[in-house]
Write a protein that holds these residues in place. Structure first.
Motif, mmCIF file in Angstrom:
data_model
loop_
_atom_site.group_PDB
_atom_site.id
_atom_site.type_symbol
_atom_site.label_atom_id
_atom_site.label_comp_id
_atom_site.label_asym_id
_atom_site.label_seq_id
_atom_site.Cartn_x
_atom_site.Cartn_y
_atom_site.Cartn_z
ATOM 1 N N UNK A 103 -24.836 31.100 -2.044
ATOM 2 C CA UNK A 103 -24.936 32.289 -1.749
ATOM 3 C C UNK A 103 -25.383 32.552 -0.445
ATOM 4 N N UNK A 104 -26.052 31.686 0.227
ATOM 5 C CA UNK A 104 -26.875 31.834 1.518
ATOM 6 C C UNK A 104 -25.516 31.404 2.618
ATOM 7 N N UNK A 105 -24.744 30.540 2.148
ATOM 8 C CA UNK A 105 -23.687 30.337 3.067
ATOM 9 C C UNK A 105 -22.679 31.620 3.069
ATOM 10 N N UNK A 106 -22.390 32.126 2.113
ATOM 11 C CA UNK A 106 -21.746 33.295 2.001
ATOM 12 C C UNK A 106 -22.194 34.260 3.013
ATOM 13 N N UNK A 107 -23.463 34.606 2.709
ATOM 14 C CA UNK A 107 -24.217 35.564 3.710
ATOM 15 C C UNK A 107 -24.036 35.062 5.045
ATOM 16 N N UNK A 108 -24.360 34.081 5.503
ATOM 17 C CA UNK A 108 -23.791 33.504 6.911
ATOM 18 C C UNK A 108 -22.842 33.627 7.356
ATOM 19 N N UNK A 109 -21.563 33.582 6.626
ATOM 20 C CA UNK A 109 -20.138 33.833 7.062
ATOM 21 C C UNK A 109 -20.003 35.365 7.331
ATOM 22 N N UNK A 110 -20.940 36.144 6.753
ATOM 23 C CA UNK A 110 -21.114 37.600 7.290
ATOM 24 C C UNK A 110 -21.895 37.912 8.438
ATOM 25 N N UNK A 111 -22.974 37.111 8.390
ATOM 26 C CA UNK A 111 -23.866 37.511 9.449
ATOM 27 C C UNK A 111 -23.651 37.280 10.657
ATOM 28 N N UNK A 137 -24.455 41.004 -4.453
ATOM 29 C CA UNK A 137 -24.822 41.583 -6.036
ATOM 30 C C UNK A 137 -23.935 40.914 -6.974
ATOM 31 N N UNK A 138 -22.717 40.377 -6.909
ATOM 32 C CA UNK A 138 -22.146 39.514 -7.985
ATOM 33 C C UNK A 138 -22.979 38.133 -7.947
ATOM 34 N N UNK A 139 -23.599 37.702 -6.945
ATOM 35 C CA UNK A 139 -24.488 36.322 -6.798
ATOM 36 C C UNK A 139 -25.698 36.811 -7.849
ATOM 37 N N UNK A 140 -26.122 37.983 -7.563
ATOM 38 C CA UNK A 140 -27.456 38.433 -8.171
ATOM 39 C C UNK A 140 -27.016 38.487 -9.795
ATOM 40 N N UNK A 141 -26.095 38.968 -10.291
ATOM 41 C CA UNK A 141 -25.778 39.594 -11.380
ATOM 42 C C UNK A 141 -25.178 38.423 -12.378
ATOM 43 N N UNK A 142 -24.561 37.535 -11.612
ATOM 44 C CA UNK A 142 -24.060 36.160 -12.430
ATOM 45 C C UNK A 142 -25.223 35.052 -12.288
ATOM 46 N N UNK A 143 -25.814 34.941 -11.444
ATOM 47 C CA UNK A 143 -26.596 33.488 -11.380
ATOM 48 C C UNK A 143 -27.988 33.593 -11.109
ATOM 49 N N UNK A 144 -28.610 34.730 -11.478
ATOM 50 C CA UNK A 144 -30.121 34.888 -11.138
ATOM 51 C C UNK A 144 -31.151 34.096 -11.809
ATOM 52 N N UNK A 145 -30.476 33.378 -12.950
ATOM 53 C CA UNK A 145 -31.297 32.616 -13.681
ATOM 54 C C UNK A 145 -31.138 31.075 -13.362
ATOM 55 N N UNK A 146 -30.146 30.780 -12.490
ATOM 56 C CA UNK A 146 -30.150 29.391 -11.885
ATOM 57 C C UNK A 146 -31.311 29.415 -10.840
ATOM 58 N N UNK A 152 -32.819 39.562 -10.115
ATOM 59 C CA UNK A 152 -31.823 40.927 -9.947
ATOM 60 C C UNK A 152 -32.699 41.890 -9.371
ATOM 61 N N UNK A 153 -33.981 42.009 -10.063
ATOM 62 C CA UNK A 153 -35.099 42.947 -9.767
ATOM 63 C C UNK A 153 -35.209 42.930 -8.320
ATOM 64 N N UNK A 154 -35.634 41.612 -7.928
ATOM 65 C CA UNK A 154 -36.254 41.308 -6.502
ATOM 66 C C UNK A 154 -35.044 41.751 -5.466
ATOM 67 N N UNK A 155 -33.799 41.415 -5.814
ATOM 68 C CA UNK A 155 -32.790 41.379 -5.019
ATOM 69 C C UNK A 155 -32.341 43.170 -4.650
ATOM 70 N N UNK A 193 -29.052 42.164 3.365
ATOM 71 C CA UNK A 193 -29.727 40.961 3.825
ATOM 72 C C UNK A 193 -30.634 41.000 2.523
ATOM 73 N N UNK A 194 -31.272 42.264 2.302
ATOM 74 C CA UNK A 194 -32.185 42.240 1.033
ATOM 75 C C UNK A 194 -31.649 41.863 -0.356
ATOM 76 N N UNK A 195 -30.429 42.097 -0.501
ATOM 77 C CA UNK A 195 -30.097 41.748 -1.670
ATOM 78 C C UNK A 195 -29.970 40.358 -1.879
ATOM 79 N N UNK A 196 -29.789 39.556 -0.776
ATOM 80 C CA UNK A 196 -29.668 38.038 -0.855
ATOM 81 C C UNK A 196 -31.101 37.351 -0.899
#
Ligand SMILES: [Zn+2]
Length: 261
Positions: A103-111, A137-146, A152-155, A193-196
């Motif tokens: 997730x964070x690498x994906x974010x970096x590829x946009x930042x 949002x996809x990362x949040x929805x799919x992986x928030x348990x990992x 997802x609330x915090x995101x 950024x807040x989503x991540x």
């Protein structure tokens, strides 16, 4: 265990992605296609051969000049490639082979492209902020348990709190300085950024970014590269703040709390 081969693949892949990010940084603000045509010398327009397009390596072999017209190639190309690989490796060192790392690498590829485009043009493109937000949002929805502290609330709260705080600061800034200090691009970028990173981390990231911006402004004023009436693009500092939080946030917070005690 993660072996040296995996690390090598990670470095080569992120150098290749960094090479693509150079294309995004150069072409997206001009409204050009990211896929066609292939890479060209920005000076003579000749197509760059595949063996002259190897990240870092080709720049060194060619001595930083075009094979045909010998015009200097901007040092930014190897810089962006190296920076991308460095950030990915640093994130991997902190998070290991986890969903959080992906997730964070994906974010970096946009930042990274957002920062350079904002620096060049003073404009933060929706074409990057919106896909990055959707991916978050996809990362949040799919992986928030990992293994990832962002739920997802915090995101979602991070998105609202990040964008909302900047809108508030913008309003206050406009009232005090009688001009726009930030734009809606910054608001959308911090919401993204807040989503991540979630809440309250998004505010900590903004704080780190603000500190970095202050340091930059002081140095630039001293070196007379900047005047007080100038505005500076804030996007790169949001990116610096976010990556600082992701890579060293816990350490910096502990250190700061230690100072207070
Ligand atoms: Zn050329």
């Amino acid at each position: 265990m993660v072996g040296p081969v995996a690390i090598l693949i990670l470095v080569l892949a992120s150098l290749a992605i960094g090479s693509f990010l150079n294309v995004v940084i150069h072409r997206l603000p001009r409204g050009e296609s990211l896929a066609f045509p292939g890479s060209r010398c920005t000076s003579c327009g000749k197509a760059i051969r595949f063996y002259d397009n190897v990240p870092l390596f080709s720049y060194a072999v060619l001595g930083g000049r075009c094979r045909f017209c010998k015009e200097k190639i901007s040092a930014r190309y190897p810089l962006v490639e190296g920076l991308t690989a460095f950030i990915v490796l640093a994130l991997f060192t902190v998070y290991g082979p986890t969903v959080a790392f992906a997730a964070y690498a994906t974010l970096a590829f946009f930042l990274i492209p957002i920062s350079f485009i904002d620096w060049d043009t003073g404009f933060i493109p929706d074409k990057l902020v919106i896909p990055a937000s959707i991916a978050g949002i996809i990362f949040l929805a799919a992986f928030h348990i990992v293994k990832w502290q962002v739920t997802w609330k915090s995101g979602l709260f991070g998105m609202i709190a990040g964008g909302g705080l900047l809108v508030f600061l913008m309003t206050v800034g406009k009232f005090l300085m009688k001009k726009d200090a930030m734009g809606m691009g910054d608001v959308k970028m911090l919401a993204m950024t807040g989503i991540y990173v979630g809440f309250p981390a998004v505010w900590i990231a903004l704080f780190f970014g603000g500190v970095a911006a202050c340091v930059y402004i002081m140095i630039a004023l001293i070196r007379k590269r900047l005047q007080l009436k100038n505005t500076i693009p804030f996007g790169p500092f949001i990116a610096i703040g976010t990556l600082t939080y992701l890579l060293a946030g816990d350490f910096l917070i502990q250190w700061y709390l230690g100072l207070i005690r």
